[in-house]
Design an enzyme around this catalytic site. Structure first.
Site, PDB file in Angstrom:
ATOM      1  N   SER A 149       0.890   7.627 -14.617  1.00 26.57           N
ATOM      2  CA  SER A 149      -0.363   7.061 -15.113  1.00 26.57           C
ATOM      3  C   SER A 149      -0.736   7.833 -16.367  1.00 26.57           C
ATOM      4  CB  SER A 149      -1.461   7.247 -14.058  1.00 26.57           C
ATOM      5  OG  SER A 149      -2.741   7.034 -14.600  1.00 26.57           O
ATOM      6  N   TYR A 162      -6.105  12.044  -7.588  1.00 28.20           N
ATOM      7  CA  TYR A 162      -5.229  11.154  -8.367  1.00 28.20           C
ATOM      8  C   TYR A 162      -4.640  11.899  -9.565  1.00 28.20           C
ATOM      9  CZ  TYR A 162      -3.807   6.670 -10.458  1.00 28.20           C
ATOM     10  OH  TYR A 162      -3.091   5.624 -10.993  1.00 28.20           O
TER      11      TYR A 162
HETATM   12  P1  NAD Z   1      -2.156  -1.728  -5.761  1.00 25.19           P
HETATM   13  O1  NAD Z   1      -3.259  -1.218  -4.923  1.00 25.19           O
HETATM   14  O2  NAD Z   1      -2.211  -3.123  -6.264  1.00 25.19           O
HETATM   15  O3  NAD Z   1      -0.765  -1.534  -5.016  1.00 25.19           O
HETATM   16  C1  NAD Z   1      -0.424  -0.317  -4.420  1.00 25.19           C
HETATM   17  C2  NAD Z   1       0.490  -0.603  -3.259  1.00 25.19           C
HETATM   18  O4  NAD Z   1       0.837   0.656  -2.650  1.00 25.19           O
HETATM   19  C3  NAD Z   1      -0.183  -1.462  -2.179  1.00 25.19           C
HETATM   20  O5  NAD Z   1       0.622  -2.575  -1.859  1.00 25.19           O
HETATM   21  C4  NAD Z   1      -0.339  -0.508  -1.017  1.00 25.19           C
HETATM   22  O6  NAD Z   1      -0.255  -1.129   0.251  1.00 25.19           O
HETATM   23  C5  NAD Z   1       0.815   0.462  -1.255  1.00 25.19           C
HETATM   24  N1  NAD Z   1       0.568   1.715  -0.553  1.00 25.19           N
HETATM   25  C6  NAD Z   1      -0.515   2.520  -0.675  1.00 25.19           C
HETATM   26  N2  NAD Z   1      -0.429   3.517   0.222  1.00 25.19           N
HETATM   27  C7  NAD Z   1       0.745   3.354   0.881  1.00 25.19           C
HETATM   28  C8  NAD Z   1       1.383   4.042   1.939  1.00 25.19           C
HETATM   29  N3  NAD Z   1       0.820   5.104   2.527  1.00 25.19           N
HETATM   30  N4  NAD Z   1       2.584   3.597   2.371  1.00 25.19           N
HETATM   31  C9  NAD Z   1       3.143   2.503   1.830  1.00 25.19           C
HETATM   32  N5  NAD Z   1       2.570   1.774   0.841  1.00 25.19           N
HETATM   33  C10 NAD Z   1       1.381   2.206   0.390  1.00 25.19           C
HETATM   34  O7  NAD Z   1      -2.027  -0.686  -6.959  1.00 25.19           O
HETATM   35  P2  NAD Z   1      -1.335  -0.767  -8.393  1.00 25.19           P
HETATM   36  O8  NAD Z   1      -2.411  -0.764  -9.401  1.00 25.19           O
HETATM   37  O9  NAD Z   1      -0.276  -1.791  -8.444  1.00 25.19           O
HETATM   38  O10 NAD Z   1      -0.705   0.701  -8.438  1.00 25.19           O
HETATM   39  C11 NAD Z   1       0.675   0.945  -8.322  1.00 25.19           C
HETATM   40  C12 NAD Z   1       0.982   2.294  -8.955  1.00 25.19           C
HETATM   41  O11 NAD Z   1       0.642   2.240 -10.325  1.00 25.19           O
HETATM   42  C13 NAD Z   1       0.196   3.443  -8.339  1.00 25.19           C
HETATM   43  O12 NAD Z   1       1.006   4.598  -8.243  1.00 25.19           O
HETATM   44  C14 NAD Z   1      -0.893   3.674  -9.348  1.00 25.19           C
HETATM   45  O13 NAD Z   1      -1.345   4.990  -9.341  1.00 25.19           O
HETATM   46  C15 NAD Z   1      -0.158   3.344 -10.629  1.00 25.19           C
HETATM   47  N6  NAD Z   1      -1.048   3.037 -11.746  1.00 25.19           N
HETATM   48  C16 NAD Z   1      -1.918   1.993 -11.641  1.00 25.19           C
HETATM   49  C17 NAD Z   1      -2.756   1.734 -12.711  1.00 25.19           C
HETATM   50  C18 NAD Z   1      -3.753   0.622 -12.691  1.00 25.19           C
HETATM   51  O14 NAD Z   1      -4.601   0.587 -13.569  1.00 25.19           O
HETATM   52  N7  NAD Z   1      -3.681  -0.310 -11.746  1.00 25.19           N
HETATM   53  C19 NAD Z   1      -2.706   2.528 -13.855  1.00 25.19           C
HETATM   54  C20 NAD Z   1      -1.800   3.573 -13.911  1.00 25.19           C
HETATM   55  C21 NAD Z   1      -0.974   3.808 -12.838  1.00 25.19           C
END
Ligand code: NAD
Length: 267
Positions: A149, A162
């Site tokens: 991120s 985070y």
């Molecule tokens: P999201 O909430 O849409 O998806 C995250 C997924 O991870 C979900 O399907 C959830 O069920 C799964 N998950 C969470 N805890 C879990 C566990 N204990 N075991 C198995 N699965 C688990 O989130 P997203 O925005 O798609 O995020 C995905 C990645 O991208 C994350 O690492 C997040 O930090 C990173 N990220 C997101 C953003 C953003 O703005 N959305 C920005 C930078 C980085």
């Protein structure tokens, strides 16, 4: 690593109309594949021919994504580190993506939530990669893509777990890069700013309360306050970069971090 393994991935613009690397024959594990960025990466990997193993704790959602793209679904809660380790068996590509957010000041941050977040976003990736590397070393090719991120590079208030977890995965990624360098294994981080996913949608209400602004203003005034390009990143854009890192011409790209943040870290 031999030159032939370095070029063991070609392009497939002629195949199924899908531009991008030809990842036929590669087994790719994607965690958090039920939603958001993980689902987009799983879809893109499948589109370029990879055999995808889609992992999530949300059974119905991950099974739906897997059925849609012809992937194998694995329902695993990544707080179970032994179960996480089993996922690393016989995979060529690991996409460490599963993550969660919690927004609270440090002095009120729930201690159990802090531990859980580090478990899912740091310890589980470590256990998966630890299990995957021997096979990658034997085959002379591997790709580890860590969905970090902008918070792997910068801090923000109220996101202590985070920010800590994302800085940690940056360090793990660089260490994997150094150890994998002689074995055809690269490791890189993708560092998005705010992406249009449920994880961000959930933050809007929390941030509105913390910053005392209406929810309608949170995206532009709070989330994108430090971002010159005033738009959310789309999950498919993150997927494109992640899959590109598996393609030809990427053999020397390792230990790197790729911001996709609309210019946030240029500030
Ligand atoms: P999201 O909430 O849409 O998806 C995250 C997924 O991870 C979900 O399907 C959830 O069920 C799964 N998950 C969470 N805890 C879990 C566990 N204990 N075991 C198995 N699965 C688990 O989130 P997203 O925005 O798609 O995020 C995905 C990645 O991208 C994350 O690492 C997040 O930090 C990173 N990220 C997101 C953003 C953003 O703005 N959305 C920005 C930078 C980085």
């Amino acid at each position: 690593m031999s030159d032939s393994s370095a070029e063991s991935v070609g392009t497939n613009s002629a195949r199924s109309g899908a531009d991008g690397p030809d990842l036929a024959g590669k087994r790719a594990l994607v965690t958090g594949a039920a939603s958001g960025i993980g689902a987009a990466v799983a879809r893109r990997l499948a589109a370029v021919g990879a055999e995808v193993i889609a992992v999530d704790r949300s059974a119905d959602a991950v099974e739906a994504v897997a059925a849609e793209i012809g992937a194998e679904a694995r329902v695993v809660d990544l707080t179970d580190l032994d179960a996480a380790a089993e996922l690393g068996d016989r995979v060529d590509i690991v996409v460490n993506n599963a993550g969660l957010q919690h927004v609270a000041p440090i002095h009120q941050f729930p201690t159990g939530t802090f531990s859980t977040m580090l478990r899912v976003m740091v310890e589980a990736p470590f256990r998966i990669v630890r299990a995957a590397l021997p096979g990658m070393y034997t085959r002379g090719w591997g790709r580890v893509i860590n969905i970090s991120s902008v918070h792997g590079l910068r801090a923000s208030p109220y996101k202590s777990a985070y920010v800590t977890a994302k800085h940690a995965i940056e360090g793990l990624s660089k260490t994997i890069a150094l150890e994998g360098a002689g074995h055809g294994v690269t490791s890189n981080c993708v560092c998005p700013g705010f992406v249009r996913t449920p994880l961000v949608e959930r933050q809007v209400a929390e941030q509105a309360e913390l910053h005392r602004v209406p929810e309608g203003q949170v995206v532009e005034d709070v989330l994108l306050a430090r971002t010159p390009i005033k738009r959310l990143v789309e999950p498919a854009e993150v997927a494109e970069l992640a899959v590109w890192l598996c393609g030809p011409g990427t053999t020397s790209i390792t230990g790197a971090s790729f911001p996709m943040d609309g210019g946030w870290t240029a500030n």
